[in-house]
Design an enzyme around this catalytic site. Structure first.
Site, PDB file in Angstrom:
ATOM      1  N   GLU A 172      -5.290  -5.197  10.660  1.00 33.45           N
ATOM      2  CA  GLU A 172      -4.256  -3.889  10.721  1.00 33.45           C
ATOM      3  C   GLU A 172      -5.222  -3.654  11.912  1.00 33.45           C
ATOM      4  OE1 GLU A 172      -4.527  -1.080   7.737  1.00 33.45           O
ATOM      5  OE2 GLU A 172      -6.746  -0.541   8.197  1.00 33.45           O
ATOM      6  N   SER A 177       2.288  -2.635  10.794  1.00 36.39           N
ATOM      7  CA  SER A 177       4.157  -1.867  10.759  1.00 36.39           C
ATOM      8  C   SER A 177       4.779  -3.293  10.609  1.00 36.39           C
ATOM      9  CB  SER A 177       4.911  -1.440  12.210  1.00 36.39           C
ATOM     10  OG  SER A 177       4.113  -0.371  12.871  1.00 36.39           O
ATOM     11  N   GLY A 193       2.067   2.682  10.880  1.00 33.57           N
ATOM     12  CA  GLY A 193       2.750   3.826  11.406  1.00 33.57           C
ATOM     13  C   GLY A 193       3.820   4.445  12.689  1.00 33.57           C
ATOM     14  N   LYS A 206      -0.176   4.382  -0.590  1.00 32.78           N
ATOM     15  CA  LYS A 206      -1.068   5.336  -0.081  1.00 32.78           C
ATOM     16  C   LYS A 206      -0.366   7.112  -0.694  1.00 32.78           C
ATOM     17  CE  LYS A 206      -0.611   3.623   4.336  1.00 32.78           C
ATOM     18  NZ  LYS A 206      -0.349   3.477   6.139  1.00 32.78           N
ATOM     19  N   ASN A 225       0.759  -0.689   0.029  1.00 36.34           N
ATOM     20  CA  ASN A 225       0.025  -0.566   0.001  1.00 36.34           C
ATOM     21  C   ASN A 225       1.171   0.879  -0.707  1.00 36.34           C
ATOM     22  OD1 ASN A 225      -2.305   1.841   0.621  1.00 36.34           O
ATOM     23  ND2 ASN A 225      -2.230   0.907   2.215  1.00 36.34           N
ATOM     24  N   HIS A 242      -9.871   0.187   5.330  1.00 36.45           N
ATOM     25  CA  HIS A 242      -8.329   0.972   5.589  1.00 36.45           C
ATOM     26  C   HIS A 242      -8.341   1.585   7.146  1.00 36.45           C
ATOM     27  CE1 HIS A 242      -4.429   1.896   6.320  1.00 36.45           C
ATOM     28  NE2 HIS A 242      -4.342   0.783   6.154  1.00 36.45           N
ATOM     29  N   GLU A 270      -6.805   4.142   7.559  1.00 36.90           N
ATOM     30  CA  GLU A 270      -6.254   6.117   7.707  1.00 36.90           C
ATOM     31  C   GLU A 270      -8.087   6.559   6.417  1.00 36.90           C
ATOM     32  OE1 GLU A 270      -2.214   5.664   7.208  1.00 36.90           O
ATOM     33  OE2 GLU A 270      -2.786   5.486   4.966  1.00 36.90           O
ATOM     34  N   GLY A 291       2.931  -1.925   4.485  1.00 38.47           N
ATOM     35  CA  GLY A 291       2.512  -0.142   3.790  1.00 38.47           C
ATOM     36  C   GLY A 291       3.942   0.727   3.774  1.00 38.47           C
TER      37      GLY A 291
END
Length: 248
Positions: free
Chosen positions: A158, A208, A164, A9, A7, A87, A89, A229
């Site tokens: 996740e 992560s 992150g 992003k 991903n 996701h 986010e 990520g």
């Protein structure tokens, strides 16, 4: 064989993407399934590079006056096969709900796209013992009226608190949670013994994931791959993850 999803992003331009593809091609030695989810502007550059093509998001409507959005039809026209849905986010920053996730899943079903449904709990929910309750709700609503006999989805666990942040769930936490998710999928869709498809759904871990911990994570039972990520932006690090051989 594991499923490895990158991903990217909101990162990379055309030049940096081309550099990534060139370097990664010389390092990739494995037969794992690799899915790249670049920004929409790079879908055309990612196509036909030896990866499966994924999108980071899509709108739940067929078409219409939704400035800045993209539809399932448009993604399929661009060669996309997989779509990240829900996701963390998108849920936290953009306010997407479980009901929104369900609508997007049904659009995937209609257009034969494979949804990668992201689920996970916050640190507060984990510490208060609500993890299983939260995941049950997310899965139940996400797959309401969804037929896995037509399209077999993917689920990505996740934990929000491990995205992150550099924090990673312990191997025991990952194992227990993935087993719970597997049980819930079998309950919702049925297992193979009863003619259901819950057993066929791959469950990935995303939180992560790095080139340093990928082997341990992918060696855990019921972890069918990883959603990556930051580490997926570096060709060498991502190749290390893709080339990882889980310990039996």
């Amino acid at each position: 064989m594991k499923i490895i999803i990158a991903n990217w992003k909101m990162n990379k331009t055309g030049d940096s993407a081309k550099e990534f593809f060139t370097e990664f091609a010389s390092l990739n030695k494995n037969s794992n399934t690799v899915i790249i989810c670049p920004p929409f502007t790079l879908l055309h550059l990612t196509k036909d590079k030896g990866f499966h093509l994924g999108a980071q998001n899509m709108h739940q409507a067929e078409k219409g006056a939704f400035t800045g959005e993209i539809s399932a039809t448009q993604l399929k026209d661009a060669g996309v096969k997989y779509v990240l849905i829900g996701h963390s986010e998108r849920r936290i920053i953009f306010g997407e709900t479980c009901e929104t996730v369900n609508k997007k899943n049904l659009q995937c079903l209609l257009h034969e796209l494979i949804p990668v449904v992201c689920i996970g709990e916050t640190l507060e929910e984990r510490e208060s013992g609500q993890t299983n309750e939260v995941l049950t709700k997310q899965l139940s609503i996400a797959f309401n009226s969804f037929s896995s006999e037509t399209i077999t989805p993917i689920v990505a666990y996740e934990p929000v608190w491990a995205i992150g942040t550099g924090k990673v769930a312990t191997l025991e936490q990952i194992s227990e949670t993935h087993q719970f998710i597997r049980d819930r999928l079998q309950f919702h869709f049925g297992n193979a013994e009863k003619g259901g498809s819950g057993d066929r759904i791959s469950v990935l871990y995303g939180g992560s994931v790095t080139d340093q911990n990928a082997q341990e994570i992918m060696s855990i039972p019921n972890v069918d791959g990883v959603l990556v990520g930051g580490a997926s932006l570096d060709a060498k690090k991502f190749a290390t993850i893709v080339n990882t051989q889980p310990q039996i």
